[in-house]
Motif scaffolding. Structure first.
Motif, PDB file in Angstrom:
ATOM      1  N   THR A 175      -6.349   2.154  -2.280  1.00  0.00           N
ATOM      2  CA  THR A 175      -6.086   1.629  -3.616  1.00  0.00           C
ATOM      3  C   THR A 175      -7.186   2.164  -4.524  1.00  0.00           C
ATOM      4  O   THR A 175      -8.184   2.716  -4.043  1.00  0.00           O
ATOM      5  N   THR A 213      -8.297  -5.683   6.751  1.00  0.00           N
ATOM      6  CA  THR A 213      -9.648  -5.135   6.618  1.00  0.00           C
ATOM      7  C   THR A 213      -9.676  -4.439   5.270  1.00  0.00           C
ATOM      8  O   THR A 213      -9.100  -3.369   5.106  1.00  0.00           O
ATOM      9  N   LEU A 214     -10.305  -5.083   4.305  1.00  0.00           N
ATOM     10  CA  LEU A 214     -10.154  -4.668   2.918  1.00  0.00           C
ATOM     11  C   LEU A 214     -11.439  -4.083   2.359  1.00  0.00           C
ATOM     12  O   LEU A 214     -12.484  -4.738   2.355  1.00  0.00           O
ATOM     13  N   GLY A 215     -11.344  -2.862   1.865  1.00  0.00           N
ATOM     14  CA  GLY A 215     -12.486  -2.250   1.203  1.00  0.00           C
ATOM     15  C   GLY A 215     -12.773  -2.918  -0.132  1.00  0.00           C
ATOM     16  O   GLY A 215     -13.914  -2.978  -0.574  1.00  0.00           O
ATOM     17  N   SER A 216     -11.744  -3.422  -0.778  1.00  0.00           N
ATOM     18  CA  SER A 216     -11.911  -4.136  -2.050  1.00  0.00           C
ATOM     19  C   SER A 216     -10.925  -5.286  -2.114  1.00  0.00           C
ATOM     20  O   SER A 216      -9.714  -5.076  -2.150  1.00  0.00           O
ATOM     21  N   THR A 221     -10.284   3.557  -2.291  1.00  0.00           N
ATOM     22  CA  THR A 221     -10.780   2.429  -1.498  1.00  0.00           C
ATOM     23  C   THR A 221      -9.871   2.227  -0.287  1.00  0.00           C
ATOM     24  O   THR A 221      -8.654   2.148  -0.423  1.00  0.00           O
ATOM     25  N   LYS A 222     -10.461   2.128   0.897  1.00  0.00           N
ATOM     26  CA  LYS A 222      -9.650   1.962   2.114  1.00  0.00           C
ATOM     27  C   LYS A 222      -9.242   0.507   2.321  1.00  0.00           C
ATOM     28  O   LYS A 222     -10.066  -0.410   2.177  1.00  0.00           O
ATOM     29  N   GLN A 223      -7.979   0.332   2.684  1.00  0.00           N
ATOM     30  CA  GLN A 223      -7.442  -0.999   2.949  1.00  0.00           C
ATOM     31  C   GLN A 223      -6.607  -0.895   4.223  1.00  0.00           C
ATOM     32  O   GLN A 223      -5.897   0.090   4.415  1.00  0.00           O
ATOM     33  N   ARG A 224      -6.663  -1.892   5.077  1.00  0.00           N
ATOM     34  CA  ARG A 224      -5.871  -1.822   6.311  1.00  0.00           C
ATOM     35  C   ARG A 224      -5.162  -3.136   6.564  1.00  0.00           C
ATOM     36  O   ARG A 224      -5.753  -4.216   6.474  1.00  0.00           O
ATOM     37  N   LEU A 265       0.853  -1.202   0.000  1.00  0.00           N
ATOM     38  CA  LEU A 265       0.000   0.000   0.000  1.00  0.00           C
ATOM     39  C   LEU A 265       0.883   1.243   0.000  1.00  0.00           C
ATOM     40  O   LEU A 265       1.039   1.919   1.034  1.00  0.00           O
ATOM     41  N   GLU A 274      -8.854  -5.244  -5.519  1.00  0.00           N
ATOM     42  CA  GLU A 274      -7.847  -4.172  -5.563  1.00  0.00           C
ATOM     43  C   GLU A 274      -6.679  -4.478  -4.633  1.00  0.00           C
ATOM     44  O   GLU A 274      -5.520  -4.198  -4.948  1.00  0.00           O
ATOM     45  N   PHE A 275      -6.964  -5.067  -3.471  1.00  0.00           N
ATOM     46  CA  PHE A 275      -5.875  -5.390  -2.555  1.00  0.00           C
ATOM     47  C   PHE A 275      -5.028  -6.534  -3.101  1.00  0.00           C
ATOM     48  O   PHE A 275      -3.804  -6.476  -3.090  1.00  0.00           O
TER      49      PHE A 275
END
Lengths: 327, 327
Positions: free
Chosen positions: A260, B273-276, A264-267, A140, B279-280
């Motif tokens: 991304t 914790t993935l919004g997509s 789009t939020k990714q953690r 990321l 995409e991740f």
């Protein structure tokens, strides 16, 4: 299974003892000897481990595969790692962050002298946390990263408390601020001040007749150590300190919040909850010793960090088994 | 900075689109072409990307460094990866677990034919989760490990719902059972039944006049997919499904609880914790493409998994910079 990996431990404090215990959990390893600055005979009684003086290290060339160096970063490792890296593959947990580049160069030169491999600065931070910072940033690139430590005992801060006149004993816990973690987990990427990330909790035994309010004031206003934090001071009896605060728990989190695509939020989050900091660090060192031994057998030479290790080498399982069972 | 890494994308569904976006976040990479089964001209209009037919792949030999294969595991990748691995370094996310050993051997042979390097089965699971299972097991050999998935959309389960007569559309979420996670985090190492680990939540649009109770019954009793789980079925309108359940969130945890020393509890946890999801996954593939390119430049040949990659190779930073900034 190939031949057993023969391990030497250099330094027998909490970390060295943890390494000895961790070797006992790994059937592909055996402990050849523990090298100590103390009188080996004094430690030997009733023990089924061979204790040796530091001066005997060289005589083990050819009989030990990997030396795990368990001394401190302030004075022990800067001297011991380069010295021993000429003779053996080594693993250490050197953690003086600002000096890592210089330490790496020195150890690299020593290891090349002897055609050996040295894994430096491993454990959990530096070590597993570093690996997760790297991984999360590489995956990321647009994001923000946070490292929280604790709840755990900080030796440096506990020592600072104990130097205050009137303090008989003391333990300091570093504690992450729950609200900060919650904000990040909820998707925010705040700029956090020192005070907003961690608080410091001190348990102090005062000398008889000492002025407790003065001690409290001396702690909470101490620059670098406490002044920038919300610090609580709790006075306890010596018995309570031993009973309730004698362990060495630690842990923490590395959290990266990134985006991304079109926002789009990714953690990504990595966390440790450790009942014993030295025992866990020891377990990381022992797994890295396996990787160091294997890389050395493959002909690799010089200094390495955890960033350079294919992680499959940490496991006793074969590549085929790893693909079948863990992928 | 060295030369820019030229990437090709094979397959342009959600994953391929995610790869294209992720390349845009990495200045050391450029997208050379997207290879599609569809009519390239139909995709080309207004796009600043070159679309090509699959049949043009071979003509890019020498002009693309790494092909990122974004097809499905059921039929696309078993055919495409071995085919393309003879000509280019490749990265894919093959995730049919039981077939990974066989897939590895096939791709390995193909890559050796052309002297190329192929990283197979990467992404987050298999991929980052696998890596964390390995790492945690190597460090804490005495312990128990749990993988939880979700909250996230499962395509396979959503498809299963949509095959039921009377169902117009549907989305299925896999959700970890909070009580199970809490027990593990509190230090327990329970043996958990399927039902105790995950529940399944279905949002279904029924055809006009369909018997909703019969649909509900058909879902919750479906063997393999739902019968072993606590499953809830909620009927929604088509508009609500699109508005509220159109995303592709996912994530999960890998938790290992272990002991060191004389029963000291230690816990390692990795979570996403993935919004997509696509995409991740795409972002992981792109970082692995960098590693594959570098390993290939070093002369490495054959198939690899994430277990074989020194993770420093995933980052655009140099080893010196990584040691200074991230260790």
């Amino acid at each position: 299974m190939g031949k057993t990996i023969k391990i030497g431990i250099v330094g027998y404090g909490n970390l060295g003892k943890g390494v000895r215990q961790a070797i006992g959990q790994n059937p592909d390893m055996e402990l050849a000897a523990v090298f100590t600055r103390r009188e080996p005979a004094g430690l030997q009684a009733g023990e089924n481990v061979r204790f040796e003086a530091f001066s005997a290290i060289e005589s083990y060339i050819g009989n030990i595969d990997v030396m795990i160096l368990c001394g401190g970063s302030a004075t022990d490792l800067p001297e011991q790692t380069p010295h021993i890296a000429r003779w053996f593959h080594t693993v250490d947990s050197f953690d003086t962050h600002a000096k890592i580049p210089e330490f790496f160069e020195t150890v690299d030169a020593a290891a090349w002298q002897g055609g050996k491999l040295s894994i430096i600065s491993t454990g959990w931070d530096p070590g597993l946390f570093s690996l997760n910072r790297l991984l999360a940033e590489a995956i990321l690139p647009e994001g923000k990263e946070y490292t929280f430590w604790g709840k755990g005992v900080s030796q440096g801060h506990s020592d600072a408390i104990r130097r205050i006149p009137g303090v008989k004993a003391g333990v300091q816990y570093t504690v992450p601020v729950p609200e900060a973690i919650e904000r990040i987990r909820s998707g925010e990427t705040p700029d956090l001040q020192t005070r907003e990330k961690h608080s410091r909790h001190c348990y102090v035994v005062a000398e008889d007749g000492a002025d407790k309010e003065r001690i409290r004031e001396a702690i909470v206003t101490m620059p670098n150590y406490f002044a920038d934090y919300d610090t609580t001071v709790t006075f306890v009896s010596e018995e309570e300190l031993k009973a309730e605060h004698g362990g060495m728990p630690h842990g923490g989190f590395v959290i990266r919040s990134g985006t991304t695509g079109s926002g789009t939020k990714q953690r990504i989050e990595f966390g440790l909850t450790l009942g014993s900091n030295p025992e866990f660090t020891a377990s990381v060192l022992v797994a890295c010793a396996r990787a160091g031994f294997r890389l050395g057998e493959q002909g690799a030479v010089g200094a390495r960090t955890i960033f350079d290790l294919p992680l499959g080498l940490l496991s006793p399982k074969s590549p085929e088994q790893l693909r079948r069972e863990l992928l």
